[in-house]
Motif scaffolding. Sequence first.
Motif, PDB file in Angstrom:
ATOM      1  N   THR A 154       4.168  17.200   5.432  1.00  0.00           N
ATOM      2  CA  THR A 154       4.146  16.351   6.631  1.00  0.00           C
ATOM      3  C   THR A 154       2.947  16.683   7.526  1.00  0.00           C
ATOM      4  OG1 THR A 154       5.624  17.899   7.739  1.00  0.00           O
ATOM      5  CG2 THR A 154       6.623  15.973   6.671  1.00  0.00           C
ATOM      6  N   GLN A 155       2.287  17.823   7.292  1.00  0.00           N
ATOM      7  CA  GLN A 155       1.125  18.203   8.103  1.00  0.00           C
ATOM      8  C   GLN A 155      -0.173  17.576   7.608  1.00  0.00           C
ATOM      9  OE1 GLN A 155       3.145  21.032   7.018  1.00  0.00           O
ATOM     10  NE2 GLN A 155       4.343  20.824   8.880  1.00  0.00           N
ATOM     11  N   ASP A 156      -0.169  16.913   6.487  1.00  0.00           N
ATOM     12  CA  ASP A 156      -1.382  16.385   5.871  1.00  0.00           C
ATOM     13  C   ASP A 156      -1.772  15.037   6.471  1.00  0.00           C
ATOM     14  OD1 ASP A 156      -3.550  16.208   4.245  1.00  0.00           O
ATOM     15  OD2 ASP A 156      -2.436  16.220   2.357  1.00  0.00           O
ATOM     16  N   GLN A 157      -1.942  14.978   7.789  1.00  0.00           N
ATOM     17  CA  GLN A 157      -2.239  13.747   8.516  1.00  0.00           C
ATOM     18  C   GLN A 157      -3.569  13.138   8.094  1.00  0.00           C
ATOM     19  OE1 GLN A 157       0.310  12.717  10.244  1.00  0.00           O
ATOM     20  NE2 GLN A 157      -0.674  10.800  10.730  1.00  0.00           N
ATOM     21  N   CYS A 158      -4.568  13.980   7.831  1.00  0.00           N
ATOM     22  CA  CYS A 158      -5.890  13.488   7.422  1.00  0.00           C
ATOM     23  C   CYS A 158      -5.773  12.713   6.108  1.00  0.00           C
ATOM     24  CB  CYS A 158      -6.861  14.651   7.277  1.00  0.00           C
ATOM     25  SG  CYS A 158      -8.516  14.136   6.781  1.00  0.00           S
ATOM     26  N   SER A 159      -5.040  13.259   5.169  1.00  0.00           N
ATOM     27  CA  SER A 159      -4.855  12.593   3.887  1.00  0.00           C
ATOM     28  C   SER A 159      -4.127  11.265   4.049  1.00  0.00           C
ATOM     29  CB  SER A 159      -4.080  13.490   2.918  1.00  0.00           C
ATOM     30  OG  SER A 159      -3.852  12.814   1.709  1.00  0.00           O
ATOM     31  N   LEU A 160      -3.112  11.233   4.910  1.00  0.00           N
ATOM     32  CA  LEU A 160      -2.387   9.988   5.161  1.00  0.00           C
ATOM     33  C   LEU A 160      -3.322   8.917   5.706  1.00  0.00           C
ATOM     34  CD1 LEU A 160       1.020  11.053   6.756  1.00  0.00           C
ATOM     35  CD2 LEU A 160       0.669   9.866   4.595  1.00  0.00           C
TER      36      LEU A 160
ATOM     37  N   ILE B  59       0.878  -1.165   0.000  1.00  0.00           N
ATOM     38  CA  ILE B  59       0.000   0.000   0.000  1.00  0.00           C
ATOM     39  C   ILE B  59       0.915   1.213   0.000  1.00  0.00           C
ATOM     40  CG2 ILE B  59      -1.809   1.259   1.203  1.00  0.00           C
ATOM     41  CD1 ILE B  59      -2.669  -1.439   2.425  1.00  0.00           C
ATOM     42  N   TYR B  60       0.937   1.930  -1.142  1.00  0.00           N
ATOM     43  CA  TYR B  60       1.818   3.079  -1.267  1.00  0.00           C
ATOM     44  C   TYR B  60       1.024   4.361  -1.045  1.00  0.00           C
ATOM     45  CZ  TYR B  60       5.231   6.409  -2.772  1.00  0.00           C
ATOM     46  OH  TYR B  60       6.103   7.464  -2.793  1.00  0.00           O
ATOM     47  N   ILE B  61       1.460   5.136  -0.076  1.00  0.00           N
ATOM     48  CA  ILE B  61       0.801   6.411   0.223  1.00  0.00           C
ATOM     49  C   ILE B  61       1.847   7.524   0.216  1.00  0.00           C
ATOM     50  CG2 ILE B  61      -1.073   5.345   1.510  1.00  0.00           C
ATOM     51  CD1 ILE B  61       0.271   6.097   4.068  1.00  0.00           C
ATOM     52  N   ARG B  62       1.416   8.684  -0.253  1.00  0.00           N
ATOM     53  CA  ARG B  62       2.330   9.825  -0.304  1.00  0.00           C
ATOM     54  C   ARG B  62       1.537  11.107  -0.136  1.00  0.00           C
ATOM     55  NH1 ARG B  62       3.463  13.501  -3.775  1.00  0.00           N
ATOM     56  NH2 ARG B  62       2.393  12.526  -5.507  1.00  0.00           N
ATOM     57  N   THR B  63       2.113  12.025   0.628  1.00  0.00           N
ATOM     58  CA  THR B  63       1.562  13.375   0.747  1.00  0.00           C
ATOM     59  C   THR B  63       2.663  14.376   0.443  1.00  0.00           C
ATOM     60  OG1 THR B  63       2.091  13.545   3.093  1.00  0.00           O
ATOM     61  CG2 THR B  63      -0.110  12.725   2.527  1.00  0.00           C
ATOM     62  N   ASN B  64       2.250  15.558   0.020  1.00  0.00           N
ATOM     63  CA  ASN B  64       3.216  16.608  -0.296  1.00  0.00           C
ATOM     64  C   ASN B  64       3.766  17.288   0.954  1.00  0.00           C
ATOM     65  OD1 ASN B  64       2.730  16.059  -2.950  1.00  0.00           O
ATOM     66  ND2 ASN B  64       1.376  17.793  -3.272  1.00  0.00           N
TER      67      ASN B  64
ATOM     68  N   VAL C 255      -3.170   7.528  -8.994  1.00  0.00           N
ATOM     69  CA  VAL C 255      -1.946   7.408  -9.782  1.00  0.00           C
ATOM     70  C   VAL C 255      -0.993   8.567  -9.486  1.00  0.00           C
ATOM     71  CG1 VAL C 255      -2.812   8.589 -11.843  1.00  0.00           C
ATOM     72  CG2 VAL C 255      -1.057   6.820 -12.046  1.00  0.00           C
ATOM     73  N   SER C 256      -1.529   9.716  -9.096  1.00  0.00           N
ATOM     74  CA  SER C 256      -0.672  10.867  -8.792  1.00  0.00           C
ATOM     75  C   SER C 256       0.170  10.626  -7.543  1.00  0.00           C
ATOM     76  CB  SER C 256      -1.506  12.140  -8.622  1.00  0.00           C
ATOM     77  OG  SER C 256      -2.323  12.060  -7.475  1.00  0.00           O
ATOM     78  N   ARG C 257      -0.207   9.650  -6.720  1.00  0.00           N
ATOM     79  CA  ARG C 257       0.631   9.302  -5.575  1.00  0.00           C
ATOM     80  C   ARG C 257       1.891   8.579  -6.045  1.00  0.00           C
ATOM     81  NH1 ARG C 257      -0.152  12.943  -2.830  1.00  0.00           N
ATOM     82  NH2 ARG C 257      -0.841  13.585  -4.845  1.00  0.00           N
ATOM     83  N   ILE C 258       1.806   7.830  -7.140  1.00  0.00           N
ATOM     84  CA  ILE C 258       2.980   7.167  -7.710  1.00  0.00           C
ATOM     85  C   ILE C 258       3.904   8.219  -8.295  1.00  0.00           C
ATOM     86  CG2 ILE C 258       3.781   5.541  -9.484  1.00  0.00           C
ATOM     87  CD1 ILE C 258       2.248   4.255  -7.074  1.00  0.00           C
ATOM     88  N   SER C 259       3.360   9.084  -9.136  1.00  0.00           N
ATOM     89  CA  SER C 259       4.132  10.177  -9.735  1.00  0.00           C
ATOM     90  C   SER C 259       3.174  11.120 -10.431  1.00  0.00           C
ATOM     91  CB  SER C 259       5.137   9.629 -10.748  1.00  0.00           C
ATOM     92  OG  SER C 259       5.850  10.692 -11.352  1.00  0.00           O
ATOM     93  N   ARG C 260       3.587  12.353 -10.558  1.00  0.00           N
ATOM     94  CA  ARG C 260       2.821  13.322 -11.350  1.00  0.00           C
ATOM     95  C   ARG C 260       3.405  13.448 -12.755  1.00  0.00           C
ATOM     96  NH1 ARG C 260      -1.226  15.851  -8.808  1.00  0.00           N
ATOM     97  NH2 ARG C 260      -1.135  15.995  -6.553  1.00  0.00           N
ATOM     98  N   CYS C 261       4.421  12.691 -13.030  1.00  0.00           N
ATOM     99  CA  CYS C 261       5.073  12.679 -14.336  1.00  0.00           C
ATOM    100  C   CYS C 261       4.492  11.520 -15.154  1.00  0.00           C
ATOM    101  CB  CYS C 261       6.585  12.528 -14.162  1.00  0.00           C
ATOM    102  SG  CYS C 261       7.467  12.357 -15.705  1.00  0.00           S
TER     103      CYS C 261
END
Length: 134
Positions: free
Chosen positions: A16-22, A9-14, A81-87
């Motif tokens: 470190t304060q985005d705890q809700c999103s995590l 399960i891969y998770i990513r936030t931009n 998919v944007s969590r994997i990459s935005r490229c």
Amino acid sequence: MVNNKLVAIYIRTNTTQDQCSLELQKSNGLDIAKKISGQDVTFEMYMGEGISGIDSEPINFQRMLHDIHIGKVTAVVSHSVSRISRCTSSVTEFLQQMKKLNTLFKSVKESENHSTFVNRNSFIMKTIRKHWLQ
């Protein structure tokens, strides 16, 4: 159903304060992992916290790729998919690696199976439209 192997399960936030999103990504990812492998799923969280998806390669993403290449991981779940990459080229390369290694990729947000040629290409085109043509 994927059995006897690990679901990543891969998770990513931009930030470190985005705890809700995590927490939301973790919860949604686990729900999809259970659908793939059943209630007793074996999973591992790979977190890219506070990391841009544009021009960085998070260390936990690289660790996950290593685990896929050695056969430890049989499926990858990500919120989008944007969590994997935005490229777009990086996403395309990632999906090609998943197919080559016979590893399922599921996106919670896009909620399609990306294992067939048609679905994968349709998914890539939708991603391009969504992220580049806004």
